[in-house]
Scaffold this motif. Structure first.
Motif, PDB file in Angstrom:
ATOM      1  N   PRO A 180      43.012  34.918  52.928  1.00  0.00           N
ATOM      2  CA  PRO A 180      42.467  33.888  52.023  1.00  0.00           C
ATOM      3  C   PRO A 180      42.083  34.514  50.687  1.00  0.00           C
ATOM      4  O   PRO A 180      41.725  35.699  50.614  1.00  0.00           O
ATOM      5  CB  PRO A 180      41.237  33.383  52.768  1.00  0.00           C
ATOM      6  N   LEU A 181      42.148  33.712  49.634  1.00  0.00           N
ATOM      7  CA  LEU A 181      41.686  34.130  48.318  1.00  0.00           C
ATOM      8  C   LEU A 181      40.450  33.309  47.979  1.00  0.00           C
ATOM      9  O   LEU A 181      40.532  32.091  47.780  1.00  0.00           O
ATOM     10  CB  LEU A 181      42.775  33.920  47.268  1.00  0.00           C
ATOM     11  N   ASN A 182      39.307  33.980  47.954  1.00  0.00           N
ATOM     12  CA  ASN A 182      38.034  33.299  47.737  1.00  0.00           C
ATOM     13  C   ASN A 182      37.526  33.538  46.319  1.00  0.00           C
ATOM     14  O   ASN A 182      37.670  34.642  45.775  1.00  0.00           O
ATOM     15  CB  ASN A 182      36.983  33.799  48.741  1.00  0.00           C
ATOM     16  N   PRO A 183      36.905  32.521  45.704  1.00  0.00           N
ATOM     17  CA  PRO A 183      36.350  32.699  44.355  1.00  0.00           C
ATOM     18  C   PRO A 183      35.335  33.840  44.327  1.00  0.00           C
ATOM     19  O   PRO A 183      34.574  34.047  45.274  1.00  0.00           O
ATOM     20  CB  PRO A 183      35.674  31.353  44.077  1.00  0.00           C
ATOM     21  N   GLY A 184      35.354  34.570  43.235  1.00  0.00           N
ATOM     22  CA  GLY A 184      34.394  35.654  43.064  1.00  0.00           C
ATOM     23  C   GLY A 184      34.771  36.938  43.766  1.00  0.00           C
ATOM     24  O   GLY A 184      34.040  37.924  43.673  1.00  0.00           O
ATOM     25  N   GLU A 185      35.874  36.940  44.493  1.00  0.00           N
ATOM     26  CA  GLU A 185      36.313  38.147  45.192  1.00  0.00           C
ATOM     27  C   GLU A 185      37.680  38.574  44.669  1.00  0.00           C
ATOM     28  O   GLU A 185      38.541  37.735  44.405  1.00  0.00           O
ATOM     29  CB  GLU A 185      36.408  37.901  46.699  1.00  0.00           C
ATOM     30  N   GLN A 186      37.869  39.858  44.514  1.00  0.00           N
ATOM     31  CA  GLN A 186      39.175  40.376  44.107  1.00  0.00           C
ATOM     32  C   GLN A 186      39.936  40.806  45.348  1.00  0.00           C
ATOM     33  O   GLN A 186      39.418  41.567  46.163  1.00  0.00           O
ATOM     34  CB  GLN A 186      39.038  41.553  43.149  1.00  0.00           C
ATOM     35  N   LEU A 187      41.151  40.322  45.473  1.00  0.00           N
ATOM     36  CA  LEU A 187      41.988  40.642  46.624  1.00  0.00           C
ATOM     37  C   LEU A 187      43.031  41.658  46.216  1.00  0.00           C
ATOM     38  O   LEU A 187      43.766  41.449  45.245  1.00  0.00           O
ATOM     39  CB  LEU A 187      42.665  39.373  47.157  1.00  0.00           C
ATOM     40  N   ARG A 188      43.086  42.765  46.922  1.00  0.00           N
ATOM     41  CA  ARG A 188      44.095  43.792  46.688  1.00  0.00           C
ATOM     42  C   ARG A 188      45.292  43.494  47.576  1.00  0.00           C
ATOM     43  O   ARG A 188      45.162  43.334  48.778  1.00  0.00           O
ATOM     44  CB  ARG A 188      43.514  45.167  47.011  1.00  0.00           C
ATOM     45  N   TRP A 189      46.484  43.460  46.934  1.00  0.00           N
ATOM     46  CA  TRP A 189      47.720  43.185  47.665  1.00  0.00           C
ATOM     47  C   TRP A 189      48.775  44.178  47.186  1.00  0.00           C
ATOM     48  O   TRP A 189      49.457  43.926  46.199  1.00  0.00           O
ATOM     49  CB  TRP A 189      48.164  41.744  47.420  1.00  0.00           C
ATOM     50  N   GLY A 190      48.903  45.303  47.867  1.00  0.00           N
ATOM     51  CA  GLY A 190      49.831  46.335  47.410  1.00  0.00           C
ATOM     52  C   GLY A 190      49.448  46.817  46.031  1.00  0.00           C
ATOM     53  O   GLY A 190      48.327  47.275  45.800  1.00  0.00           O
ATOM     54  N   ILE A 191      50.368  46.683  45.065  1.00  0.00           N
ATOM     55  CA  ILE A 191      50.075  47.103  43.695  1.00  0.00           C
ATOM     56  C   ILE A 191      49.461  45.971  42.876  1.00  0.00           C
ATOM     57  O   ILE A 191      49.166  46.156  41.697  1.00  0.00           O
ATOM     58  CB  ILE A 191      51.350  47.608  42.986  1.00  0.00           C
ATOM     59  N   TRP A 192      49.257  44.817  43.496  1.00  0.00           N
ATOM     60  CA  TRP A 192      48.738  43.663  42.768  1.00  0.00           C
ATOM     61  C   TRP A 192      47.261  43.428  43.084  1.00  0.00           C
ATOM     62  O   TRP A 192      46.769  43.780  44.156  1.00  0.00           O
ATOM     63  CB  TRP A 192      49.518  42.390  43.138  1.00  0.00           C
ATOM     64  N   THR A 193      46.575  42.802  42.138  1.00  0.00           N
ATOM     65  CA  THR A 193      45.209  42.320  42.349  1.00  0.00           C
ATOM     66  C   THR A 193      45.185  40.833  42.015  1.00  0.00           C
ATOM     67  O   THR A 193      45.850  40.374  41.068  1.00  0.00           O
ATOM     68  CB  THR A 193      44.201  43.056  41.468  1.00  0.00           C
ATOM     69  N   LEU A 194      44.425  40.071  42.792  1.00  0.00           N
ATOM     70  CA  LEU A 194      44.362  38.618  42.609  1.00  0.00           C
ATOM     71  C   LEU A 194      42.912  38.174  42.548  1.00  0.00           C
ATOM     72  O   LEU A 194      42.071  38.646  43.321  1.00  0.00           O
ATOM     73  CB  LEU A 194      45.080  37.893  43.757  1.00  0.00           C
ATOM     74  N   ARG A 195      42.628  37.257  41.604  1.00  0.00           N
ATOM     75  CA  ARG A 195      41.288  36.689  41.475  1.00  0.00           C
ATOM     76  C   ARG A 195      41.410  35.189  41.209  1.00  0.00           C
ATOM     77  O   ARG A 195      42.346  34.732  40.544  1.00  0.00           O
ATOM     78  CB  ARG A 195      40.504  37.328  40.319  1.00  0.00           C
ATOM     79  N   LEU A 196      40.428  34.445  41.681  1.00  0.00           N
ATOM     80  CA  LEU A 196      40.339  33.006  41.422  1.00  0.00           C
ATOM     81  C   LEU A 196      39.068  32.774  40.623  1.00  0.00           C
ATOM     82  O   LEU A 196      37.964  33.009  41.121  1.00  0.00           O
ATOM     83  CB  LEU A 196      40.318  32.231  42.734  1.00  0.00           C
ATOM     84  N   GLU A 197      39.235  32.354  39.357  1.00  0.00           N
ATOM     85  CA  GLU A 197      38.094  32.200  38.464  1.00  0.00           C
ATOM     86  C   GLU A 197      37.873  30.733  38.124  1.00  0.00           C
ATOM     87  O   GLU A 197      38.836  30.000  37.847  1.00  0.00           O
ATOM     88  CB  GLU A 197      38.331  32.980  37.163  1.00  0.00           C
ATOM     89  N   PRO A 198      36.631  30.278  38.095  1.00  0.00           N
ATOM     90  CA  PRO A 198      36.362  28.885  37.686  1.00  0.00           C
ATOM     91  C   PRO A 198      36.442  28.760  36.166  1.00  0.00           C
ATOM     92  O   PRO A 198      36.192  29.723  35.436  1.00  0.00           O
ATOM     93  CB  PRO A 198      34.937  28.650  38.187  1.00  0.00           C
ATOM     94  N   THR A 199      36.807  27.572  35.686  1.00  0.00           N
ATOM     95  CA  THR A 199      36.703  27.314  34.256  1.00  0.00           C
ATOM     96  C   THR A 199      35.237  27.099  33.924  1.00  0.00           C
ATOM     97  O   THR A 199      34.376  27.132  34.799  1.00  0.00           O
ATOM     98  CB  THR A 199      37.532  26.075  33.874  1.00  0.00           C
ATOM     99  N   SER A 200      34.944  26.861  32.671  1.00  0.00           N
ATOM    100  CA  SER A 200      33.537  26.749  32.265  1.00  0.00           C
ATOM    101  C   SER A 200      32.819  25.619  33.006  1.00  0.00           C
ATOM    102  O   SER A 200      31.656  25.747  33.366  1.00  0.00           O
ATOM    103  CB  SER A 200      33.448  26.523  30.746  1.00  0.00           C
ATOM    104  N   ASN A 201      33.544  24.529  33.255  1.00  0.00           N
ATOM    105  CA  ASN A 201      32.943  23.407  33.979  1.00  0.00           C
ATOM    106  C   ASN A 201      33.937  22.870  35.005  1.00  0.00           C
ATOM    107  O   ASN A 201      34.561  21.817  34.788  1.00  0.00           O
ATOM    108  CB  ASN A 201      32.542  22.284  33.003  1.00  0.00           C
ATOM    109  N   PRO A 202      34.115  23.579  36.110  1.00  0.00           N
ATOM    110  CA  PRO A 202      35.082  23.105  37.108  1.00  0.00           C
ATOM    111  C   PRO A 202      34.670  21.750  37.661  1.00  0.00           C
ATOM    112  O   PRO A 202      33.508  21.515  37.996  1.00  0.00           O
ATOM    113  CB  PRO A 202      35.044  24.187  38.184  1.00  0.00           C
ATOM    114  N   THR A 203      35.639  20.848  37.706  1.00  0.00           N
ATOM    115  CA  THR A 203      35.352  19.486  38.183  1.00  0.00           C
ATOM    116  C   THR A 203      35.816  19.260  39.604  1.00  0.00           C
ATOM    117  O   THR A 203      35.573  18.194  40.165  1.00  0.00           O
ATOM    118  CB  THR A 203      36.044  18.469  37.262  1.00  0.00           C
TER     119      THR A 203
END
Length: 451
Positions: A340-363
């Motif tokens: 799973p990819l959870n907000p606020g956490e950085q996921l390491r995937w091989g040579i890649w990094t993934l993050r899920l960031e909220p916009t200023s006012n997520p609706t």
């Protein structure tokens, strides 16, 4: 232990030695690497005597714990630094020989690697580390590399000045013979410890030192100077090779990180070898053995268009795809199961990094997002109103290198039949999760390690 009288604080160091440690590259902090042996103890006292106090001065001792008297060497360094009022950083390391090499060579290489790893951890930007290598060490290095079949870069010997980690090292004693340094150390009343392994001729360097170079110096008294001149000439040749490689890279590269096969093939074989060596070293990767090098270049250039030839080096591979040559560092393995990819956490995937960031006012609430590798049958819809296509066809259209396809992170949102592919590594991301104001209210950020 080689004992002298209490060090003579008033000893008049020769002008040439003082000039060597006063004419240093710019730095904001000065370190001295000290082992407890003659050379490093002399350099420590010499530096302390010539230091003007404008920048902090400290010492580093790496205890490899390989010799029975390793504790004595550490204690000697501690005493010397205490007497000179110099702070000392002591690092103890465990050394294991590298598999695939003779035991002695493996231990030597592992000890050196462990030592430099500690230097890299300690040095900060602006730091300068002094090391006590001298003219005899340089002659041993050049001869040792000659016997290993090194080219001009190796035969240039140890550089006077180079980067280490975030700092730099400098070798001020390279012009001086060990015999002269020993004479000065005795006159100054210094104490040092002799490493018993230095006399064990099972080690190649010790054999060269005691059974080869000693005889050569007795026959040719100017040997050290001659070797230094040859090493300097090799260094100049290496500099010219690098200048040539930089120019040919500008002519043969695709403007990013690959070589165009057609332009590379137009170079002569020596130019091709030189350019590949430069490219590999620019990426901080180990040079491969010269054995099989010409055949590898032949295959990379001339293999049929339906082939994807590659050359496997130590920690990397050279690969051809769509008329380009790629230098591909070995990548860490990707997770074997979806994550799973959870907000606020950085996921390491091989040579890649993934993050899920909220916009200023997520609706919208956080969507359920999972990351997986290709399983087969996946489809992608690059445009909201467009038709979907198989991931296989999309890879081919986009020119995604085949070696990346099995490990690329695929990012999905939703569950079951409603699940959608929203991103493919750092190659594509749905408008719903990218841009300045993603419609989903969440921005997907995918990066890869610089290679």
């Amino acid at each position: 232990m080689t004992a002298g009288d209490k060090p003579d604080a008033g000893f008049a160091w020769p002008d040439a030695l003082c000039a060597a440690v006063r004419s240093l590259p710019s730095h904001s902090r000065l370190w001295v690497a000290v082992s407890g042996g003659l050379d490093s103890i002399l350099l420590l006292h010499l530096t302390a005597a010539c230091h003007d106090g404008k920048v902090p001065l400290a010492a580093i001792h790496v205890n490899h714990q390989l010799q029975k008297n390793a504790g004595e060497g550490e204690a000697l360094c501690v005493d010397a630094c205490r007497w000179l009022d110099i702070s000392l950083e002591v690092r103890r390391v465990s050394v294991e020989g590298r598999s695939g090499l003779p035991a002695t060579a493996g231990i030597e290489e592992a000890a050196r690697n462990a030592r430099y790893t500690q230097f890299e951890q300690i040095l900060r930007p602006g730091d300068l580390l002094l090391m006590a290598h001298h003219a005899d060490d340089q002659a041993e290095t050049v001869l040792f590399r000659l016997l290993r079949g090194s080219g001009v870069a190796g035969l240039a010997g140890m550089p006077v000045h180079r980067r280490v980690g975030h700092g730099h090292l400098f070798r001020p004693l390279l012009p001086f013979a060990r015999a002269d340094l020993e004479r000065y150390a005795r006159e100054a009343g210094l104490r040092w410890i002799d490493d018993p392994s230095n006399n064990d001729q099972v080690f190649d360097r010790n054999f060269l030192r005691h059974s080869v170079l000693s005889e050569m110096k007795s026959r040719w008294p100017e040997l050290l100077g001659r070797v230094r001149r040859s090493a300097d000439a090799c260094h100049e040749s290496d500099v010219l090779n690098q200048i040539l490689a930089e120019r040919q890279w500008a002519e043969c590269s695709d403007g990013e990180s690959c070589l165009k096969v057609e332009r590379f093939a137009a170079l002569s074989l020596p130019e091709q070898k030189n350019l590949l060596r430069w490219w590999i070293l620019q990426r901080d990767l180990p040079l491969p053995s010269v054995v099989g090098w010409e055949q590898a270049i032949h295959d990379l250039i001339l293999a049929g268009e339906d082939r994807m030839p590659f050359f496997q080096g130590d920690g990397f591979s050279l690969r051809r795809f769509q008329s380009k040559l790629y230098l591909v560092p070995d990548a860490p393995p990707s997770p074997s199961e979806p994550l799973p990819l959870n907000p606020g956490e950085q996921l390491r995937w091989g040579i890649w990094t993934l993050r899920l960031e909220p916009t200023s006012n997520p609706t919208q609430p956080v969507p359920p997002i999972r990351v997986s590798t290709r399983q087969g049958g996946e489809r992608v819809r690059p445009y909201p109103e467009g038709r979907s296509k198989s991931l296989k066809n999309w890879f081919q259209e986009q020119g995604v290198p085949p070696w990346e396809r099995p490990c690329l992170p695929l990012i999905f949102v939703g569950f079951g039949d409603s699940e959608q592919l929203i991103a493919i590594g750092d190659f594509w991301c749905s408008d719903q999760y990218s841009g300045c104001a993603p419609a989903a209210g969440w921005r997907l950020v995918v990066g890869r390690d610089c290679d």
